[in-house]
Design a protein around this motif. Structure first.
Motif, short mmCIF file in Angstrom:
data_model
loop_
_atom_site.label_atom_id
_atom_site.label_comp_id
_atom_site.label_asym_id
_atom_site.label_seq_id
_atom_site.Cartn_x
_atom_site.Cartn_y
_atom_site.Cartn_z
N ASN A 5 15.82 61.56 55.77
CA ASN A 5 14.56 62.00 55.15
C ASN A 5 14.67 63.36 54.49
O ASN A 5 14.02 63.63 53.50
CB ASN A 5 13.45 62.06 56.20
CG ASN A 5 12.99 60.67 56.54
OD1 ASN A 5 13.20 59.73 55.76
ND2 ASN A 5 12.41 60.51 57.72
N ASN A 6 15.50 64.21 55.09
CA ASN A 6 15.64 65.56 54.52
C ASN A 6 16.90 65.68 53.66
O ASN A 6 17.48 66.75 53.55
CB ASN A 6 15.65 66.60 55.63
CG ASN A 6 16.76 66.32 56.63
OD1 ASN A 6 17.44 65.29 56.55
ND2 ASN A 6 16.96 67.22 57.57
N TRP A 9 18.82 66.55 47.72
CA TRP A 9 19.10 66.16 46.33
C TRP A 9 18.98 67.37 45.43
O TRP A 9 18.08 68.19 45.60
CB TRP A 9 18.06 65.14 45.85
CG TRP A 9 18.10 63.82 46.50
CD1 TRP A 9 17.26 63.38 47.48
CD2 TRP A 9 19.01 62.74 46.22
NE1 TRP A 9 17.58 62.08 47.83
CE2 TRP A 9 18.65 61.67 47.07
CE3 TRP A 9 20.08 62.56 45.35
CZ2 TRP A 9 19.32 60.45 47.08
CZ3 TRP A 9 20.75 61.36 45.35
CH2 TRP A 9 20.37 60.31 46.20
N LYS A 85 15.48 69.34 45.64
CA LYS A 85 15.30 69.97 46.95
C LYS A 85 16.20 71.20 47.04
O LYS A 85 15.92 72.12 47.80
CB LYS A 85 15.70 69.02 48.10
CG LYS A 85 15.17 67.61 47.96
CD LYS A 85 13.71 67.55 48.34
CE LYS A 85 13.18 66.14 48.20
NZ LYS A 85 11.84 66.09 47.66
N ASN A 470 14.11 58.82 47.33
CA ASN A 470 15.20 59.18 48.26
C ASN A 470 16.39 58.24 48.11
O ASN A 470 16.98 57.78 49.10
CB ASN A 470 14.70 59.22 49.71
CG ASN A 470 15.67 60.00 50.60
OD1 ASN A 470 16.43 60.85 50.14
ND2 ASN A 470 15.67 59.68 51.89
#
Ligand code: BG6
Length: 477
Positions: A5-6, A9, A85, A470
């Motif tokens: 999930n984290n 990118w 991110k 994602n």
């Protein structure tokens, strides 16, 4: 299943390929400024042609880069629009220490990166900082012979301390040296090494590499002391070498070739010199000068994650001169007949990424981070002036798919992915602007002419969708 999930990118650049502003705010001269466009570039980059001043008839593309020095607001906004991110960038050493051996850093240089990090923070983009991405202040080359001199460790640590202290709370992810193994292939570009007549080049390179490895370990220690939440990575120019045939001699040669790279990560991750390297030194009468404390320094300060670049696999044969060769990432390889190639001859091997990830993960069981991957292409705009770079989308899609397979099917622990040259930058190997990797186009030609205007390519929207889902939706029409 799929990416965490984290998952981080984003995209990557290096200071010397994008910033420009090479003499602004007291920035000092660096090796990377002295690499011209054109045929001399390679010889200089490899340390074979000494060129520590500018030559009149040469064009030096790093001076302008893409002028990110003045345009970072707009550029970070574009990253945010794609949903980045993380942003992987490097620090120009000579912006912080113009000569490299000063005691106090240059405030204007520190401020410049602080502004970038604060701007990133506005959009919740986490910086990933490569401390040295090929930079070395020229003064350190002239006065000390660059990394052949042990004093470089202290200069580097002084630089690191200035960064770790000033950017505490703003930066958590660091990598000590970009593609540390490139010192063996392109020693001037990689480490500011220039060879003198009579030098045993292998001796110089491995001694310099030892200093970098100790410096990397001490920087890791320092980063943790200053902020225990810091995460430190090494960075390897990766891409497995395939034997051209199943002939045992080819297989053996491929293994030996890869060890030239794994030597570095073996030290940075396992904390000691591998025996095959000690034997290589012995066999080739190389004597590496080490300080008594080095063994302990290397053993106690190994990295947290493995950053690596992947553009292609390589291919090798024990039968000299029998097969056609082709260019790769700062390396020449045999042309693999099963693969297609980019316009610069770099071969395209998405499965090779999965293979490389598995090799690294099998070897080290440490989290991996793909910090460079992308396609250099010419990008001709259509009649409407748009760049429909489906070939780049295809390259990235196939590589991300294989990366996903490595995670899903092989259980590789992967922290993130930063596409190389998310915006067009100057090419490291050729100095061209026309070797474009970006999802964002920059109006600038090989000689630095153009408005420098940024415009989105088709891949921009595609990557935005990849990040938004994602990595679940990699399709394109
Ligand atoms: C890696 C470098 O070697 O590959 C980058 O870390 C470089 O600096 C990238 O730009 C792509 O290579 P090139 O030569 O096509 O720019």
């Amino acid at each position: 299943m799929g990416f965490k999930n984290n998952f981080l990118w984003g995209g990557a650049t290096a200071a010397n390929q994008c910033e420009g502003g090479s003499s602004l705010d007291d920035r000092g001269l660096a090796n990377v400024d002295l690499l011209p466009l054109g045929p001399d570039r390679r010889a200089i980059s490899q340390g074979q042609k000494k060129s520590l001043t500018f030559e009149k008839d040469h064009y030096y593309p790093a001076h302008q880069g893409i002028d990110m020095y003045h345009r970072y607001h707009e550029d970070i906004m574009l990253m945010a629009e794609m949903g980045f991110k993380v942003y992987r960038l490097s620090i120009s050493w000579s912006r912080i220490f113009p000569n490299g051996d000063e005691e106090e850093p240059n405030e204007a240089g520190l401020k410049f990166y602080e502004n970038i990090f604060s701007e990133c923070k506005k959009y919740q983009i986490e910086p990933i900082v490569t401390i040295v991405h090929f930079d070395c202040p020229v003064h350190l080359i002239e006065k000390y012979g660059s990394w052949r001199n042990r004093k470089m460790i202290d200069f580097y640590l002084n630089f690191c301390r200035a960064l770790f202290e000033r950017y505490k709370g703003l930066v958590k992810y660091w990598m000590t040296f970009n593609e540390i193994n490139v010192i063996l292939r392109e020693p001037f570009l990689g480490a500011g090494l220039v060879f003198e007549p009579g030098d045993n080049e292998d001796q110089v390179k491995y001694q310099a590499a030892h200093h970098e490895l100790v410096a990397s370990a001490l920087a890791t220690k320092l980063a943790r002391t200053i902020d225990p939440s810091n995460q430190i990575g090494c960075m390897l120019a990766a891409g497995d070498t395939y034997p051209y045939s199943c002939k045992p001699e080819d297989v053996w040669l491929a293994k030996q070739t890869d060890r030239k790279g794994y030597f570095f990560t073996d030290v940075q991750i396992r904390g000691k010199y591998p025996t095959y390297m000690l034997k290589y030194f012995e066999k080739n009468s190389l004597t590496i000068q080490k300080a008594p404390e080095d063994e302990e320094i290397l053993a106690n300060n190994t990295v947290d994650f493995i950053g690596f670049s992947y553009y292609s696999s390589k291919c090798i044969s024990s039968e000299d001169g029998k097969y056609e060769t082709t260019e790769g990432n700062l390396a020449v390889s045999l042309r693999n007949p099963y693969l297609s190639s980019s316009e610069w001859g770099w071969q395209i091997d998405p499965l090779g990424l999965r293979i490389t990830m598995n090799t690294l993960y099998d070897r080290y069981q440490k989290p991996l981070f793909v910090v460079e991957n992308g396609l250099g292409a010419k990008d001709i705009p259509n009649e409407q002036g748009e760049i429909i770079d489906n070939y780049r989308i295809k390259y990235l899609q196939q590589h991300i798919q294989e990366m996903k397979n490595a995670v899903d099917e092989d259980g590789v622990d992967l922290l993130g992915y930063t596409v190389w040259g998310w915006i067009d930058v100057v090419s490291a190997s050729t100095g061209e602007m026309s070797k474009r990797y970006g999802l964002v186009h920059v109006d600038c030609d090989d000689k630095g002419q153009g408005s420098l205007k940024r415009s989105k390519k088709r891949s921009f929207e595609w990557y935005k969708q990849v990040i938004f889902t994602n990595g679940e939706n990699l399709t394109y029409e």
